[in-house]
Design a protein around this motif. Structure first.
Motif, mmCIF file in Angstrom:
data_model
loop_
_atom_site.group_PDB
_atom_site.id
_atom_site.type_symbol
_atom_site.label_atom_id
_atom_site.label_comp_id
_atom_site.label_asym_id
_atom_site.label_seq_id
_atom_site.Cartn_x
_atom_site.Cartn_y
_atom_site.Cartn_z
ATOM 1 N N GLY A 90 0.754 -1.076 0.017
ATOM 2 C CA GLY A 90 -0.154 0.058 -0.034
ATOM 3 C C GLY A 90 0.942 1.157 0.012
ATOM 4 N N TYR A 91 1.994 1.167 0.704
ATOM 5 C CA TYR A 91 2.826 2.343 0.817
ATOM 6 C C TYR A 91 3.582 2.750 -0.705
ATOM 7 C CZ TYR A 91 7.637 4.170 1.194
ATOM 8 O OH TYR A 91 8.643 4.724 0.970
ATOM 9 N N LEU A 96 4.486 5.950 -5.155
ATOM 10 C CA LEU A 96 4.765 6.348 -6.728
ATOM 11 C C LEU A 96 3.599 6.445 -7.317
ATOM 12 C CD1 LEU A 96 7.171 3.151 -7.225
ATOM 13 C CD2 LEU A 96 7.659 5.060 -6.996
ATOM 14 N N GLU A 97 2.448 6.986 -6.570
ATOM 15 C CA GLU A 97 1.103 7.380 -7.093
ATOM 16 C C GLU A 97 0.744 6.229 -8.225
ATOM 17 O OE1 GLU A 97 1.925 11.420 -8.501
ATOM 18 O OE2 GLU A 97 1.929 12.080 -6.387
ATOM 19 N N PHE A 115 10.233 9.270 -11.764
ATOM 20 C CA PHE A 115 9.696 7.933 -11.367
ATOM 21 C C PHE A 115 10.769 7.216 -10.768
ATOM 22 C CE2 PHE A 115 8.715 3.453 -11.851
ATOM 23 C CZ PHE A 115 7.139 3.673 -11.205
ATOM 24 N N SER A 116 11.850 7.403 -11.509
ATOM 25 C CA SER A 116 13.024 6.434 -11.107
ATOM 26 C C SER A 116 13.590 6.979 -10.004
ATOM 27 C CB SER A 116 14.164 6.603 -12.065
ATOM 28 O OG SER A 116 13.653 5.927 -13.649
ATOM 29 N N ARG A 117 13.805 8.550 -9.913
ATOM 30 C CA ARG A 117 14.309 8.905 -8.471
ATOM 31 C C ARG A 117 13.520 8.598 -7.343
ATOM 32 N NH1 ARG A 117 14.546 13.691 -11.814
ATOM 33 N NH2 ARG A 117 16.700 14.103 -12.739
ATOM 34 N N GLN A 118 12.143 8.667 -7.410
ATOM 35 C CA GLN A 118 11.090 8.334 -6.536
ATOM 36 C C GLN A 118 11.222 6.696 -6.156
ATOM 37 O OE1 GLN A 118 9.344 10.296 -4.588
ATOM 38 N NE2 GLN A 118 10.330 12.054 -5.742
ATOM 39 N N LEU A 119 11.376 5.986 -6.947
ATOM 40 C CA LEU A 119 11.667 4.566 -6.721
ATOM 41 C C LEU A 119 13.022 4.216 -5.987
ATOM 42 C CD1 LEU A 119 10.615 1.600 -7.446
ATOM 43 C CD2 LEU A 119 11.986 1.808 -9.307
#
Length: 209
Positions: A90-91, A96-97, A115-119
């Motif tokens: 869930g987190y 990553l929305e 997206f890659s940075r947030q991952l």
């Protein structure tokens, strides 16, 4: 001045009460001989109090000496970590929305780098990971739920109920989120989760379907 006078009178009464009752009539306290100190605490007093407060917390060495950064290698069961993995799913979708049916951004898409940075910034506690590549051949293929994420290592709880320590810098990890699979290079995870979540990171994650 009124406050000072009241304080002086209170002090006189206090000192008089300390004298044996039948000698109190001989007590003569001269107000001019009384010095009342007012004002805030000095910086030295405040810093001493702050140091005393800090000393109440454990240092990293004390934390390690008490064994608070270790886990029992054979007393945890894989099933006990499954609720943690459920929370992590869930987190990660919220972080990553992700929406049902979302696909991994392609290299040419505008949102790929963000997206890659947030991952890479995600907290891995609860994630299911597998070692794809490693300088140590015996680590290749190890899989499990991450139960501890430190600066240099990940601790994975396998289905055989054993916790194994895997060095980040020497491994490449695989991670699944729904129908998506990601490859993450461990050398770029070499920091604590709290530090990783706020640090500016270049894009070095190569997600694929």
């Amino acid at each position: 001045m009124a406050n000072s006078d009241r304080a002086t009178e209170s002090l006189k009464e206090y000192l008089t009460d300390l004298v044996v009752p039948h000698h109190r009539c001989n007590v003569n306290i001269i107000s001019d001989h009384i010095t009342m100190l007012h004002g805030n605490k000095s910086k030295k007093q405040l810093s001493r109090k702050k140091r005393a407060h800090k000393s109440a917390t454990l240092t990293r060495k004390e934390y390690a000496a008490l064994g608070l950064n270790t886990l029992p290698t054979r007393q945890m069961r894989y099933e006990q970590a499954l609720p943690l993995h459920k929370l992590w799913r869930g987190y990660i979708r919220e972080h990553l929305e992700l929406q049902p049916g979302d696909q991994v951004p392609q290299l040419h898409e505008q949102r790929y780098e963000e997206f890659s940075r947030q991952l890479v910034k995600i907290d891995l506690h609860g994630a299911k990971l597998r070692v794809l590549q490693s300088k140590c051949p015996t680590l290749i293929g190890l899989a499990g739920i991450c139960v501890m994420d430190t600066k240099n290592v990940l601790k994975l709880l396998g289905e055989d109920h054993r916790i194994r320590t895997v060095p980040k810098s020497e491994c490449v990890f695989s991670m699944h989120v729904g129908n998506m699979e990601f490859t993450i290079f461990g050398q770029h995870l070499n920091m604590r989760p709290a530090e990783r979540s706020v640090k500016k990171i270049k894009s070095f994650v190569e997600p694929f379907m």
